[in-house]
Write an enzyme that holds these catalytic residues in place. Structure first.
Site, PDB file in Angstrom:
ATOM      1  N   HIS A   1     -41.353  11.528  70.703  1.00 40.86           N
ATOM      2  CA  HIS A   1     -40.447  10.608  70.003  1.00 40.86           C
ATOM      3  C   HIS A   1     -39.704  11.358  68.885  1.00 40.86           C
ATOM      4  O   HIS A   1     -38.489  11.209  68.722  1.00 40.86           O
ATOM      5  CB  HIS A   1     -41.240   9.468  69.340  1.00 40.86           C
ATOM      6  CG  HIS A   1     -41.851   8.470  70.268  1.00 40.86           C
ATOM      7  ND1 HIS A   1     -43.186   8.151  70.228  1.00 40.86           N
ATOM      8  CD2 HIS A   1     -41.313   7.677  71.240  1.00 40.86           C
ATOM      9  CE1 HIS A   1     -43.453   7.208  71.130  1.00 40.86           C
ATOM     10  NE2 HIS A   1     -42.337   6.909  71.765  1.00 40.86           N
TER      11      HIS A   1
ATOM     12  N   SER B   1     -47.211   7.547  74.523  1.00 41.15           N
ATOM     13  CA  SER B   1     -48.160   6.959  73.568  1.00 41.15           C
ATOM     14  C   SER B   1     -49.437   6.569  74.291  1.00 41.15           C
ATOM     15  O   SER B   1     -50.541   6.767  73.775  1.00 41.15           O
ATOM     16  CB  SER B   1     -47.548   5.733  72.898  1.00 41.15           C
ATOM     17  OG  SER B   1     -46.401   6.094  72.177  1.00 41.15           O
TER      18      SER B   1
HETATM   19  P1  ADP Z   1     -41.088   1.108  74.754  1.00 39.81           P
HETATM   20  O1  ADP Z   1     -42.288   0.218  74.819  1.00 39.81           O
HETATM   21  O2  ADP Z   1     -39.878   0.431  74.200  1.00 39.81           O
HETATM   22  O3  ADP Z   1     -40.794   1.868  76.017  1.00 39.81           O
HETATM   23  P2  ADP Z   1     -42.026   3.646  73.649  1.00 39.81           P
HETATM   24  O4  ADP Z   1     -42.447   3.932  72.235  1.00 39.81           O
HETATM   25  O5  ADP Z   1     -43.023   3.846  74.717  1.00 39.81           O
HETATM   26  O6  ADP Z   1     -41.470   2.169  73.601  1.00 39.81           O
HETATM   27  O7  ADP Z   1     -40.757   4.519  74.004  1.00 39.81           O
HETATM   28  C1  ADP Z   1     -39.560   4.407  73.293  1.00 39.81           C
HETATM   29  C2  ADP Z   1     -38.523   5.315  73.949  1.00 39.81           C
HETATM   30  O8  ADP Z   1     -38.903   6.667  73.736  1.00 39.81           O
HETATM   31  C3  ADP Z   1     -38.384   5.136  75.460  1.00 39.81           C
HETATM   32  O9  ADP Z   1     -37.034   5.284  75.823  1.00 39.81           O
HETATM   33  C4  ADP Z   1     -39.196   6.263  76.031  1.00 39.81           C
HETATM   34  O10 ADP Z   1     -38.693   6.675  77.297  1.00 39.81           O
HETATM   35  C5  ADP Z   1     -38.982   7.336  74.984  1.00 39.81           C
HETATM   36  N1  ADP Z   1     -40.079   8.284  74.936  1.00 39.81           N
HETATM   37  C6  ADP Z   1     -41.403   8.028  74.851  1.00 39.81           C
HETATM   38  N2  ADP Z   1     -42.122   9.172  74.864  1.00 39.81           N
HETATM   39  C7  ADP Z   1     -41.205  10.180  74.970  1.00 39.81           C
HETATM   40  C8  ADP Z   1     -41.306  11.599  75.075  1.00 39.81           C
HETATM   41  N3  ADP Z   1     -42.461  12.236  75.115  1.00 39.81           N
HETATM   42  N4  ADP Z   1     -40.171  12.277  75.172  1.00 39.81           N
HETATM   43  C9  ADP Z   1     -38.979  11.635  75.202  1.00 39.81           C
HETATM   44  N5  ADP Z   1     -38.811  10.321  75.133  1.00 39.81           N
HETATM   45  C10 ADP Z   1     -39.913   9.598  75.022  1.00 39.81           C
END
Ligand code: ADP
Length: 161
Positions: free
Chosen positions: A17, A128
């Site tokens: 993130h 996550s």
């Molecule tokens: P949500 O429940 O809205 O998907 P997340 O916190 O899981 O929330 O993810 C938020 C955004 O960040 C999503 O677009 C996800 O694809 C992206 N994301 C999550 N982990 C990573 C990572 N390791 N690298 C790049 N983008 C990520």
């Protein structure tokens, strides 16, 4: 000033993130990392805990701001006078869900544009939920989350180390 909103659960924030926040801040003047506080979704960390971890993660990035929203993202965008959404794409498997989400947001608020960013290769496998699984087993989380988040995970899962 060009503002973008990076919404997500951030349950908890990972280095993947954070990599995205840094990339977004190279493109936009102001990036609002918006923690979704949607009660229909079950989270491990409360919104306050998720915000605390994010604020710690972006403390050295002046363009980044941490906020929270509940309800529809498009309504939040309007209150912030923003139309750009940042989301991440790790692998093709993310695409279907992200495509649906971006299409729905555009349908609800046609001015919305979603920009997809790719993290550094070392973070493509990070999520996550994976971090929580590994943390629950008591494994080290170096290179996946910050030391601050690793500590919060240990406390959450009552792992003494
Ligand atoms: P949500 O429940 O809205 O998907 P997340 O916190 O899981 O929330 O993810 C938020 C955004 O960040 C999503 O677009 C996800 O694809 C992206 N994301 C999550 N982990 C990573 C990572 N390791 N690298 C790049 N983008 C990520």
């Amino acid at each position: 000033m060009a503002t973008a909103v990076y919404p997500g659960s951030f349950d908890p924030v990972t280095l993947g993130h954070l990599d995205l926040v840094q990339r977004a801040c190279r493109i936009f003047d102001h990036v609002i990392v918006a923690v979704s506080n949607n009660h229909s979704k079950k989270h491990t960390f409360s919104a306050a805990e998720r915000i605390e971890m994010l604020k710690n993660a972006v403390r050295d990035i002046p363009q980044a701001e941490v906020d929270t929203f509940s309800g529809l993202l498009v309504e939040y965008l309007k209150t912030k006078k923003a139309t750009t959404v940042i989301r991440g794409l790790r692998a093709v498997s993310d695409l279907e869900y992200e495509f649906q989400l971006a299409s729905m947001n555009r349908r609800l608020y046609p001015r919305t544009e979603t920009i997809f960013l790719m993290p550094d290769e070392q973070y493509t496998y990070l999520s996550s939920s994976m971090v929580k699984e590994v943390g629950r087993m008591g494994s080290a989380l170096d290179g996946m989350v910050s030391p601050f988040v690793a500590k919060k995970l240990r406390l959450k899962f009552k792992i003494r180390r």
